[in-house]
Design a protein around this motif. Structure first.
Motif, PDB file in Angstrom:
ATOM      1  N   GLU A  83      26.348  38.067  34.418  1.00  0.00           N
ATOM      2  CA  GLU A  83      25.785  38.776  35.571  1.00  0.00           C
ATOM      3  C   GLU A  83      26.493  40.105  35.823  1.00  0.00           C
ATOM      4  O   GLU A  83      25.946  40.988  36.490  1.00  0.00           O
ATOM      5  CB  GLU A  83      25.878  37.894  36.820  1.00  0.00           C
ATOM      6  N   ARG A  84      27.701  40.253  35.296  1.00  0.00           N
ATOM      7  CA  ARG A  84      28.511  41.440  35.601  1.00  0.00           C
ATOM      8  C   ARG A  84      28.660  42.398  34.416  1.00  0.00           C
ATOM      9  O   ARG A  84      28.785  43.605  34.628  1.00  0.00           O
ATOM     10  CB  ARG A  84      29.890  40.995  36.106  1.00  0.00           C
ATOM     11  N   VAL A  85      28.667  41.872  33.206  1.00  0.00           N
ATOM     12  CA  VAL A  85      28.830  42.768  32.047  1.00  0.00           C
ATOM     13  C   VAL A  85      27.640  42.739  31.105  1.00  0.00           C
ATOM     14  O   VAL A  85      27.587  43.517  30.148  1.00  0.00           O
ATOM     15  CB  VAL A  85      30.112  42.416  31.263  1.00  0.00           C
ATOM     16  N   GLY A  86      26.700  41.848  31.361  1.00  0.00           N
ATOM     17  CA  GLY A  86      25.530  41.756  30.512  1.00  0.00           C
ATOM     18  C   GLY A  86      25.615  40.616  29.514  1.00  0.00           C
ATOM     19  O   GLY A  86      26.706  40.177  29.125  1.00  0.00           O
ATOM     20  N   GLU A  87      24.460  40.132  29.113  1.00  0.00           N
ATOM     21  CA  GLU A  87      24.370  38.983  28.229  1.00  0.00           C
ATOM     22  C   GLU A  87      25.072  39.244  26.892  1.00  0.00           C
ATOM     23  O   GLU A  87      25.753  38.356  26.350  1.00  0.00           O
ATOM     24  CB  GLU A  87      22.901  38.644  27.977  1.00  0.00           C
ATOM     25  N   GLU A  88      24.934  40.466  26.369  1.00  0.00           N
ATOM     26  CA  GLU A  88      25.479  40.749  25.048  1.00  0.00           C
ATOM     27  C   GLU A  88      27.004  40.862  25.044  1.00  0.00           C
ATOM     28  O   GLU A  88      27.640  40.749  23.996  1.00  0.00           O
ATOM     29  CB  GLU A  88      24.871  42.041  24.485  1.00  0.00           C
ATOM     30  N   LYS A  89      27.611  41.060  26.210  1.00  0.00           N
ATOM     31  CA  LYS A  89      29.063  41.223  26.278  1.00  0.00           C
ATOM     32  C   LYS A  89      29.787  39.990  26.822  1.00  0.00           C
ATOM     33  O   LYS A  89      31.013  39.936  26.807  1.00  0.00           O
ATOM     34  CB  LYS A  89      29.420  42.425  27.162  1.00  0.00           C
ATOM     35  N   LYS A  90      29.038  39.020  27.294  1.00  0.00           N
ATOM     36  CA  LYS A  90      29.665  37.920  28.035  1.00  0.00           C
ATOM     37  C   LYS A  90      30.654  37.116  27.186  1.00  0.00           C
ATOM     38  O   LYS A  90      31.729  36.740  27.660  1.00  0.00           O
ATOM     39  CB  LYS A  90      28.596  36.984  28.602  1.00  0.00           C
ATOM     40  N   ASP A  91      30.308  36.843  25.911  1.00  0.00           N
ATOM     41  CA  ASP A  91      31.184  36.004  25.094  1.00  0.00           C
ATOM     42  C   ASP A  91      32.495  36.714  24.780  1.00  0.00           C
ATOM     43  O   ASP A  91      33.579  36.112  24.837  1.00  0.00           O
ATOM     44  CB  ASP A  91      30.471  35.596  23.797  1.00  0.00           C
ATOM     45  N   GLY A  92      32.417  38.000  24.450  1.00  0.00           N
ATOM     46  CA  GLY A  92      33.639  38.758  24.204  1.00  0.00           C
ATOM     47  C   GLY A  92      34.484  38.882  25.457  1.00  0.00           C
ATOM     48  O   GLY A  92      35.720  38.813  25.398  1.00  0.00           O
ATOM     49  N   ALA A  93      33.801  39.044  26.602  1.00  0.00           N
ATOM     50  CA  ALA A  93      34.525  39.143  27.872  1.00  0.00           C
ATOM     51  C   ALA A  93      35.276  37.853  28.171  1.00  0.00           C
ATOM     52  O   ALA A  93      36.455  37.880  28.549  1.00  0.00           O
ATOM     53  CB  ALA A  93      33.554  39.471  28.996  1.00  0.00           C
ATOM     54  N   TRP A  94      34.623  36.729  27.977  1.00  0.00           N
ATOM     55  CA  TRP A  94      35.278  35.448  28.265  1.00  0.00           C
ATOM     56  C   TRP A  94      36.388  35.165  27.263  1.00  0.00           C
ATOM     57  O   TRP A  94      37.433  34.633  27.625  1.00  0.00           O
ATOM     58  CB  TRP A  94      34.255  34.325  28.274  1.00  0.00           C
ATOM     59  N   TRP A  95      36.209  35.549  26.009  1.00  0.00           N
ATOM     60  CA  TRP A  95      37.262  35.358  25.006  1.00  0.00           C
ATOM     61  C   TRP A  95      38.550  36.040  25.463  1.00  0.00           C
ATOM     62  O   TRP A  95      39.641  35.483  25.331  1.00  0.00           O
ATOM     63  CB  TRP A  95      36.814  35.937  23.660  1.00  0.00           C
ATOM     64  N   GLY A  96      38.446  37.230  26.008  1.00  0.00           N
ATOM     65  CA  GLY A  96      39.634  37.938  26.460  1.00  0.00           C
ATOM     66  C   GLY A  96      40.162  37.451  27.788  1.00  0.00           C
ATOM     67  O   GLY A  96      41.367  37.238  27.955  1.00  0.00           O
ATOM     68  N   LEU A  97      39.267  37.232  28.726  1.00  0.00           N
ATOM     69  CA  LEU A  97      39.697  36.900  30.089  1.00  0.00           C
ATOM     70  C   LEU A  97      40.214  35.476  30.213  1.00  0.00           C
ATOM     71  O   LEU A  97      40.937  35.163  31.154  1.00  0.00           O
ATOM     72  CB  LEU A  97      38.543  37.126  31.064  1.00  0.00           C
ATOM     73  N   ARG A  98      39.873  34.633  29.274  1.00  0.00           N
ATOM     74  CA  ARG A  98      40.306  33.229  29.346  1.00  0.00           C
ATOM     75  C   ARG A  98      41.825  33.108  29.353  1.00  0.00           C
ATOM     76  O   ARG A  98      42.382  32.197  29.959  1.00  0.00           O
ATOM     77  CB  ARG A  98      39.701  32.462  28.161  1.00  0.00           C
ATOM     78  N   SER A  99      42.509  34.030  28.649  1.00  0.00           N
ATOM     79  CA  SER A  99      43.972  34.014  28.639  1.00  0.00           C
ATOM     80  C   SER A  99      44.571  35.147  29.466  1.00  0.00           C
ATOM     81  O   SER A  99      45.686  35.035  29.962  1.00  0.00           O
ATOM     82  CB  SER A  99      44.496  34.108  27.198  1.00  0.00           C
ATOM     83  N   TYR A 100      43.839  36.234  29.597  1.00  0.00           N
ATOM     84  CA  TYR A 100      44.301  37.357  30.420  1.00  0.00           C
ATOM     85  C   TYR A 100      44.441  36.919  31.874  1.00  0.00           C
ATOM     86  O   TYR A 100      45.388  37.301  32.578  1.00  0.00           O
ATOM     87  CB  TYR A 100      43.285  38.492  30.299  1.00  0.00           C
ATOM     88  N   THR A 101      43.514  36.113  32.332  1.00  0.00           N
ATOM     89  CA  THR A 101      43.479  35.668  33.723  1.00  0.00           C
ATOM     90  C   THR A 101      44.311  34.396  33.882  1.00  0.00           C
ATOM     91  O   THR A 101      44.252  33.514  33.023  1.00  0.00           O
ATOM     92  CB  THR A 101      42.024  35.385  34.142  1.00  0.00           C
ATOM     93  N   PRO A 102      45.101  34.269  34.948  1.00  0.00           N
ATOM     94  CA  PRO A 102      45.902  33.050  35.143  1.00  0.00           C
ATOM     95  C   PRO A 102      45.031  31.852  35.526  1.00  0.00           C
ATOM     96  O   PRO A 102      44.758  31.581  36.695  1.00  0.00           O
ATOM     97  CB  PRO A 102      46.870  33.426  36.266  1.00  0.00           C
ATOM     98  N   LEU A 103      44.598  31.142  34.502  1.00  0.00           N
ATOM     99  CA  LEU A 103      43.770  29.947  34.665  1.00  0.00           C
ATOM    100  C   LEU A 103      44.486  28.754  34.056  1.00  0.00           C
ATOM    101  O   LEU A 103      45.206  28.901  33.057  1.00  0.00           O
ATOM    102  CB  LEU A 103      42.421  30.123  33.960  1.00  0.00           C
ATOM    103  N   VAL A 104      44.293  27.584  34.625  1.00  0.00           N
ATOM    104  CA  VAL A 104      44.834  26.351  34.047  1.00  0.00           C
ATOM    105  C   VAL A 104      43.689  25.385  33.807  1.00  0.00           C
ATOM    106  O   VAL A 104      42.615  25.504  34.395  1.00  0.00           O
ATOM    107  CB  VAL A 104      45.910  25.709  34.951  1.00  0.00           C
TER     108      VAL A 104
END
Length: 378
Positions: free
Chosen positions: A143-164
């Protein structure tokens, strides 16, 4: 002062609770050893079974469920279980590494920049105020970066962002489909270099004596940062001469048992930290065996630890535990391994008797001096 290779081995075993099982809680044990490698859900359980008296899997279940222990991408940019009170320290020390590793490659290939990551992170953390699946996260990002960018965005943010990771059930608290939530509140009260100083001290307490290269390997940080951390620590650490002339660092007064201290046999978990926490892994893994237990894709097989060093591999079979020794073992050693196998089979019976079975293909061409099936309790 100099220290021999065998004394290094015994120091590691003592600090990693592998000379004898200790009467600690699961949470206290994890703090003692800093972290448990956890990309395979069963491994933290088997790691603690090897180290604690009276260990019950239910205790570790509870620690994950109530948040005393958390599972996240941290050391060596892979999943580890750490105490919640240590999470921010470890993550802050590694923040430059996590950012560098995750904002390139697929994230950059999707046309995203570090500025995009910084802009997306607050909203993603708010969204992760309750457990979210991979599909939830990619949908939010679409919804924020577009369908074509979502997988790459999540690949990076999954570790960039403090998530457990959130426990999802199954025999070992976590299944194959992860669920994420924002990490516990609070930050380490300092910058990454200050956090690294704290982490280096904890590393030496749990794995020392160790070299600059060892500490850098453990945390996946640049050696220059480790050198700077050790310099800043000053008199809080001491220097020793290693067996090959390498300069080693340690905590004053830390345990260094004599070289002839007995080391009982153990059936180690896959990816056990004691096998991976050093640049020079020869203190625990004989060089000739390293490629046998660490496979070409990075899988680190469950190992036999005999006299403090890797001597073979093991896997569960219907009749108990199949142990493959890479060299001849004494009758006394085989009896010790058999006793461990009886205990392990009992532990697995109510959880996952065929633990690690998906990795069985590695045994097809495994060399062995002797292979024995060690039965479970009768």
């Amino acid at each position: 002062m100099e220290i021999t290779a065998r004394e290094l081995n015994r120091a590691t075993l003592a600090r990693q609770l592998l000379l004898r099982r200790e009467p600690l809680t699961a949470a206290d044990a994890v703090r003692r050893v800093v972290a448990l490698q956890a990309q395979q859900p069963a491994s933290p359980y088997l790691a603690l079974w090897n180290r604690l008296t009276g260990f019950t899997p239910a205790e570790l279940d509870a620690a994950f469920t109530d948040g005393t222990l958390v599972k996240a991408t941290l050391l060596r940019i892979t999943l580890h279980a750490v105490h919640a009170e240590d999470y921010r320290m470890v993550r802050e020390a590694m923040r430059p590494t996590l950012y560098a590793s995750r904002l390139g490659s697929r994230f950059a290939a999707a046309g995203l920049t570090p500025a995009d990551a910084a802009e997306l992170e607050p909203g993603l953390l708010e969204f992760a105020g309750r457990p979210r699946s991979n599909a939830d996260m990619t949908a939010w990002l679409a919804e924020r970066v577009g369908e074509e960018k979502k997988d790459g965005a999540w690949w990076g943010l999954r570790s960039y962002t403090p998530l457990v990771h959130v426990p999802t059930g199954g025999p070992w608290s976590f299944g194959t489909s992860p669920s994420y939530v924002a990490a516990p509140e609070g930050r380490f009260p300092g910058e990454p270099d200050e956090a690294l100083q704290a982490l280096v001290l904890r590393y030496l307490e749990a794995f020392g004596p160790a070299s600059v290269a060892d500490a850098a390997q453990f945390a996946t940080v640049q050696r220059a940062r480790v050198r700077a951390a050790l310099h800043a620590l000053g008199d809080a650490v001491e220097q020793l001469g290693g067996p090959d002339g390498t300069v080693l660092f340690d905590i004053h007064g830390a345990p260094r048992p004599p070289a002839d201290t007995p080391a009982p046999p153990r059936l180690m978990a896959m990816w056990d930290s004691v096998l991976l926490a050093y640049a020079d892994r020869s203190r625990v893994i004989p060089p000739d065996y390293r490629k046998l237990v660490t496979r070409v894709n990075g899988d680190v097989l469950p190992t036999l630890l005999v006299d403090g060093r890797v001597a073979g591999v093991w896997r569960p079979v219907e009749a108990g535990v199949e142990a493959t020794a890479f060299h001849e073992l004494s009758a006394e050693t085989w009896e010790g391994l058999a006793e461990e196998a009886r205990s392990l089979v009992s532990l697995l019976a109510d959880r996952d008797p065929q633990v690690y079975s998906r990795y069985g293909h590695w045994w097809a061409k495994m060399p062995g001096s002797e292979v024995r099936t060690l039965p479970g309790p009768t």
